[in-house]
Enzyme design. Structure first.
Site, mmCIF file in Angstrom:
data_model
loop_
_atom_site.group_PDB
_atom_site.id
_atom_site.type_symbol
_atom_site.label_atom_id
_atom_site.label_comp_id
_atom_site.label_asym_id
_atom_site.label_seq_id
_atom_site.Cartn_x
_atom_site.Cartn_y
_atom_site.Cartn_z
ATOM 1 N N CYS A 22 -22.961 -1.896 -2.662
ATOM 2 C CA CYS A 22 -21.739 -1.294 -2.120
ATOM 3 C C CYS A 22 -22.082 -0.003 -1.389
ATOM 4 O O CYS A 22 -21.512 0.315 -0.346
ATOM 5 C CB CYS A 22 -20.752 -0.993 -3.244
ATOM 6 S SG CYS A 22 -20.189 -2.430 -4.178
ATOM 7 N N HIS A 27 -20.970 2.106 1.960
ATOM 8 C CA HIS A 27 -19.966 3.102 1.588
ATOM 9 C C HIS A 27 -20.517 4.227 0.725
ATOM 10 O O HIS A 27 -19.784 4.792 -0.094
ATOM 11 C CB HIS A 27 -18.808 2.413 0.843
ATOM 12 C CG HIS A 27 -18.078 1.404 1.670
ATOM 13 N ND1 HIS A 27 -17.231 1.749 2.705
ATOM 14 C CD2 HIS A 27 -18.072 0.040 1.618
ATOM 15 C CE1 HIS A 27 -16.730 0.653 3.244
ATOM 16 N NE2 HIS A 27 -17.225 -0.397 2.614
ATOM 17 N N ARG A 43 -10.601 -8.100 -1.729
ATOM 18 C CA ARG A 43 -11.484 -7.247 -0.942
ATOM 19 C C ARG A 43 -12.888 -7.190 -1.562
ATOM 20 O O ARG A 43 -13.902 -7.309 -0.876
ATOM 21 C CB ARG A 43 -10.874 -5.846 -0.862
ATOM 22 C CG ARG A 43 -11.724 -4.780 -0.209
ATOM 23 C CD ARG A 43 -11.923 -5.015 1.262
ATOM 24 N NE ARG A 43 -13.104 -5.792 1.545
ATOM 25 C CZ ARG A 43 -13.523 -6.143 2.746
ATOM 26 N NH1 ARG A 43 -12.823 -5.782 3.810
ATOM 27 N NH2 ARG A 43 -14.606 -6.840 2.919
ATOM 28 N N CYS A 81 -16.588 -8.425 -0.258
ATOM 29 C CA CYS A 81 -17.747 -7.526 -0.213
ATOM 30 C C CYS A 81 -18.961 -8.191 -0.851
ATOM 31 O O CYS A 81 -20.077 -8.106 -0.326
ATOM 32 C CB CYS A 81 -17.430 -6.227 -0.939
ATOM 33 S SG CYS A 81 -16.323 -5.121 -0.027
#
Length: 269
Positions: free
Chosen positions: A178, A182, A226, A230
């Site tokens: 992740c 991000h 979501r 991902c």
């Protein structure tokens, strides 16, 4: 072609050229934000909200009951303000739950609906679609409110640490995590700015922007959906709906979003 038609064509070309120049003068981020603002007035999420409210009040399932006694964390039937305090610990299940997994619990206990109908279902179909609509409506009741997820219970603090580890865990064929997208400032993929979710990214950004309507595929996406996508992009196996790892990631991002205002339901490309 007549003189009048030639003049009209020239005027049209001039307008196109002027528009092209105006767009070129904007940054891609500004153009995307303007595009979203144009769509916001007719956000199809409104339809999901309406469906969610109807499902909340409607007697359904083997027990022929509504969800109006569902406790989402602030008492039976309370919906305003609950979204900005989820995921959180629930004593009756002895689990940390996000909005969707908690709704599944209420659908099961109050209405008698088999949780497997949601957990093993497909996006946009059946009871999973109903859970999405319910989550959209409930989340919308906290629009404009600030996130302040509780961390008073040991289970909530454990979930935060578990989510933090999952956020930075690399794997899959591309060795992504992740944090790859991000984990720091100034990252972008194609024309899309990527918010830094290790801290408060701002009002209506990141965790504070889902559920959202995805224009590109005409679907309403919750945070569970979501995160599912991902993991797909990281080339990881699809996580189970409402699994501990997806909820832990929600805790990590939600706590990091402390003070940000919820903008849901939003609209995405």
């Amino acid at each position: 072609m007549t003189v009048h038609k030639l003049a009209a064509a020239a005027a049209a070309l001039g307008l196109i050229a002027a528009t092209t120049v105006a767009i070129a003068q904007k940054t891609s981020t500004e153009a995307i934000e303007e595009y979203r603002e144009m769509l916001q007035d007719g956000n199809p999420a409104d339809l999901y909200e309406m469906k969610g409210e109807e499902l909340w009040k409607k007697a359904r399932g083997p027990k022929n009951a509504s969800l109006e006694k569902c406790d989402l964390g602030l008492g039976a039937g309370v919906t305003k303000g609950v979204f900005v305090q989820l995921p959180r610990y629930f004593a009756d299940t002895n689990q940390v739950q996000d909005l969707e997994s908690r709704l599944v619990t209420c659908m099961s206990t109050l209405q008698g609906i088999d949780p497997k109908e949601v957990i093993n279902g497909q996006w946009g179909k059946g009871e999973r679609a109903n859970a999405t609509a319910l989550a959209t409506w409930v989340a919308a009741q906290s629009k404009g409110m600030q996130f302040h997820l509780p961390q008073s219970q040991p289970q909530e603090r454990i979930a935060y640490e578990m989510g933090k580890r999952a956020f930075f865990q690399s794997g899959g064929s591309h060795d992504f995590s992740c944090a790859t997208c991000h984990g720091e400032e100034g990252k972008r993929i194609r024309l899309q700015d990527l918010p830094n979710l290790t801290r408060n990214p701002g009002d209506g950004i990141g965790f504070a922007a889902w559920p959202a309507y995805r224009v590109s595929n005409g679907q309403m996406w919750t945070m569970q959906h979501r995160l599912n996508d991902c993991y797909r992009q990281q080339r990881f196996p699809e996580p189970t709906y409402g699994s501990a790892i997806t909820i832990a990631l929600g805790v990590y991002m939600g706590v990091n979003a402390q003070g940000a205002k919820s903008a849901v339901p939003t609209i995405k490309r």
